[in-house]
Design an enzyme around this catalytic site. Structure first.
Site, PDB file in Angstrom:
ATOM      1  N   LYS A  18      -3.513 -13.785   2.163  1.00 15.82           N
ATOM      2  CA  LYS A  18      -3.912 -12.488   1.635  1.00 15.82           C
ATOM      3  C   LYS A  18      -3.250 -12.288   0.272  1.00 15.82           C
ATOM      4  CE  LYS A  18      -0.911  -8.993   1.998  1.00 15.82           C
ATOM      5  NZ  LYS A  18       0.538  -9.124   2.070  1.00 15.82           N
TER       6      LYS A  18
ATOM      7  N   HIS B  64      -2.901  -5.106   6.174  1.00 13.42           N
ATOM      8  CA  HIS B  64      -2.351  -5.111   7.536  1.00 13.42           C
ATOM      9  C   HIS B  64      -2.640  -3.826   8.323  1.00 13.42           C
ATOM     10  CE1 HIS B  64      -0.447  -8.646   6.153  1.00 13.42           C
ATOM     11  NE2 HIS B  64       0.573  -8.080   5.531  1.00 13.42           N
TER      12      HIS B  64
END
Ligand SMILES: NC(=O)C1=CN([C@@H]2O[C@H](COP(=O)(O)OP(=O)(O)OC[C@H]3O[C@@H](n4cnc5c(N)ncnc54)[C@H](OP(=O)(O)O)[C@@H]3O)[C@@H](O)[C@H]2O)C=CC1
Ligand SMILES: O=C1O[C@H](COP(=O)(O)O)[C@@H](O)[C@H](O)[C@H]1O
Length: 485
Positions: free
Chosen positions: A154, A246
């Site tokens: 990410k 997240h």
């Protein structure tokens, strides 16, 4: 965990092998998998980078990093592990593959038992996001995309536009079924428990909605500083680093409708559908903060308006969750470090007990505030907790709140694994359940709304505090369950 015995011989190429992520998370995860005997019977790992390193130099580097971050090489099986490590120097691009192609061919000759084409390849892109596109293109150009899975760290894009561009570049080379986008919060042990607790227990499954839940809170304060990764952080900020990655994925795990089965497609679809139902954040639903002293850090711009804190109040537009606030909060240099996901249950109505201040029945007895909570602690090995209002044992007639917890490392027969260990294991086996899909990610940018469009004011906060005061108001009337509510 599934036995990897049937997994074909595998060449694992780690791009960015000399970097921070590789040192702290990926290489330790690999060593742990070796310790747990969860790697395929035949494998090699080739580190790739622009610097010149021999295989032995790379082995020494890995030894040093494992000594620093664990698991310790002395705990074994270091010698056996080290013999499978190699390094391909001189970078890897469309114009110049460096040493990588020959190193992969050599590994496949050694592993393939006369048939190099029987070897599967896994390319792990632990490089800065700007290198995702060019590295993928080079994999296609040099024939290394064949027989391979590809793994992206990410953030996979930093805006809708950059996400779409990258997604297109990736799909020029790879079919989606071979793509693994990591969000390591999905790999945490306690995140897996969200689904199990809800769908495997009638008691909890039947309470998982607006009729029973007053507020959902995903609270990830960190005492951590950003000084050692200030350059990266100043370009990224808390919204991209944590909130829309997240915290949104965990919110989707909570908000999802029951998937038809536990297959990876059904679960990923349920998660993607949940993100689609996130209502775009309004300016009044977002509090951005920056800790005092942030702009004095080397590599941070003197006039930086990067947020080191964000709190958001999101609504999920489904019948199940209508009007239930999903409160999310995260920041650096805060008072305490936690990773707590809480479902705060509604107070009972119409009986002898009621919420403090309830004017409907002046005779009813008060119950403690936020006394009934279902909690998932995502940090470390993970923990489940439930708090209940119970009668204080003894002569007095009084309610008290009591917690009961299940630390996951205490579960008989269990063996909690760090998220990177779990995720790399799943990649090797081809299980995409815990990875994000482009349909789920595309809707993230829409939902991010005011968190990313610059309309939310930046407030300052004291290091060591719970963030700007304004974030406390966001959680009213229920209030945050952590800190100075
Ligand atoms: N560090 C962390 O805790 C986390 C990182 N991530 C993500 O993981 C990825 C790697 O992060 P991290 O290790 O911290 O980053 P680093 O800056 O340490 O970079 C990793 C390595 O990539 C190589 N590299 C750097 N720039 C380029 C480039 N332009 N093209 C090709 N290779 C390059 C370098 O190796 P060499 O010079 O040998 O080529 C470097 O050592 C990023 O996408 C990051 O967002 C995600 C979660 C946590
Ligand atoms: O991805 C990231 O996560 C960490 C927090 O997660 P943890 O499981 O490693 O504790 C966060 O500190 C970091 O800023 C972010 O990039």
């Amino acid at each position: 965990m599934t036995d990897p015995g049937d997994t074909p011989p595998t060449v694992f190429v780690l791009f960015g092998a000399s970097g921070d992520l590789a040192a702290r998370l990926v290489l330790p995860a690999f060593f742990r998998l070796a310790q747990e005997e969860l790697l395929p019977p035949q494998w090699q790992l080739i580190g790739s980078g622009r610097r010149k390193l021999s295989d032995d130099d790379f082995r020494a580097h890995v030894h040093e990093k494992l000594t620093e971050f664990g698991p310790k090489p002395d705990d074994g099986p270091w010698e056996e592990f080290a013999s499978r490590l190699h390094f391909a120097s001189d970078g890897f691009s469309v114009d110049d593959p460096g040493r990588l192609v020959e190193k992969v061919e050599q590994a496949e000759q050694e592993l393939g038992d006369g048939d190099p084409s029987s070897v599967q390849r896994v390319h792990y892109l632990g490089v800065p996001p700007t290198a995702f596109g060019p590295t993928t293109e080079a994999l296609g150009a040099h024939g290394l995309a064949e027989r391979s899975r590809v793994v992206y760290e990410k953030p996979f894009g930093t805006s809708l536009e950059s996400f779409r561009k990258l997604d297109e570049a990736v799909h020029q080379v790879y079919d989606e079924s071979f793509v693994y986008r990591i969000d390591h919060f999905l790999g945490k042990e306690a995140t897996q428990q969200l689904r199990a607790l809800r769908f495997a227990n009638g008691l909890f499954g039947s309470s998982w909605d607006r009729h029973h839940v007053a507020s959902v809170q995903i609270d990830v304060p960190e005492t951590l500083d950003v000084a050692d990764r200030a350059e990266f952080y100043d370009e990224t900020g808390a919204v991209l680093d944590m909130l829309v990655t997240h915290l949104f994925q965990v919110a989707a795990e909570i908000a999802m409708e029951p998937p038809a089965t536990l297959s990876s497609d059904d679960i990923a679809q349920a998660r993607a559908d949940a993100v689609k139902a996130f209502r775009p954040l309004a300016t009044s639903d977002v509090i951005r903060g920056q800790f005092d002293g942030y702009r004095d850090i080397d590599a941070v711009a003197e006039d930086s308006d990067t947020e080191t804190f964000v709190a958001a109040r999101m609504y999920v537009d489904t019948d199940r969750w209508r009007d239930v606030p999903f409160l999310m909060r995260t920041g650096k240099k805060m008072a305490e470090s936690h990773q707590k996901v809480s479902l705060i249950m509604r107070d009972p109505e119409g009986g002898p007990y009621c919420a403090p201040g309830d004017t409907g029945n002046p005779e009813c007895a008060d119950i403690p505030q936020r006394g009934n909570v279902i909690r998932f602690d995502l940090s470390g090995d993970g923990e489940l907790g439930i708090s209940m209002n119970i009668e204080l044992p003894g002569s007095q007639s009084e309610l008290t709140t009591q917690w009961t917890t299940i630390p996951l490392h205490d579960v008989h027969g269990g063996d909690p694994l760090p998220p990177y260990v779990r995720l790399i294991h799943d990649i090797l086996l081809g299980d995409r359940t815990l990875f994000t899909r482009p349909d789920g990610l595309e809707d993230v940018w829409e939902a991010a709304g005011a968190a990313l469009d610059g309309s939310a004011e930046l407030h300052s906060y004291e290091p060591g505090s719970w963030g700007p005061r304004e974030a406390l108001q966001l959680a009213e009337p229920v209030g945050w369950t952590l800190g100075d509510q």
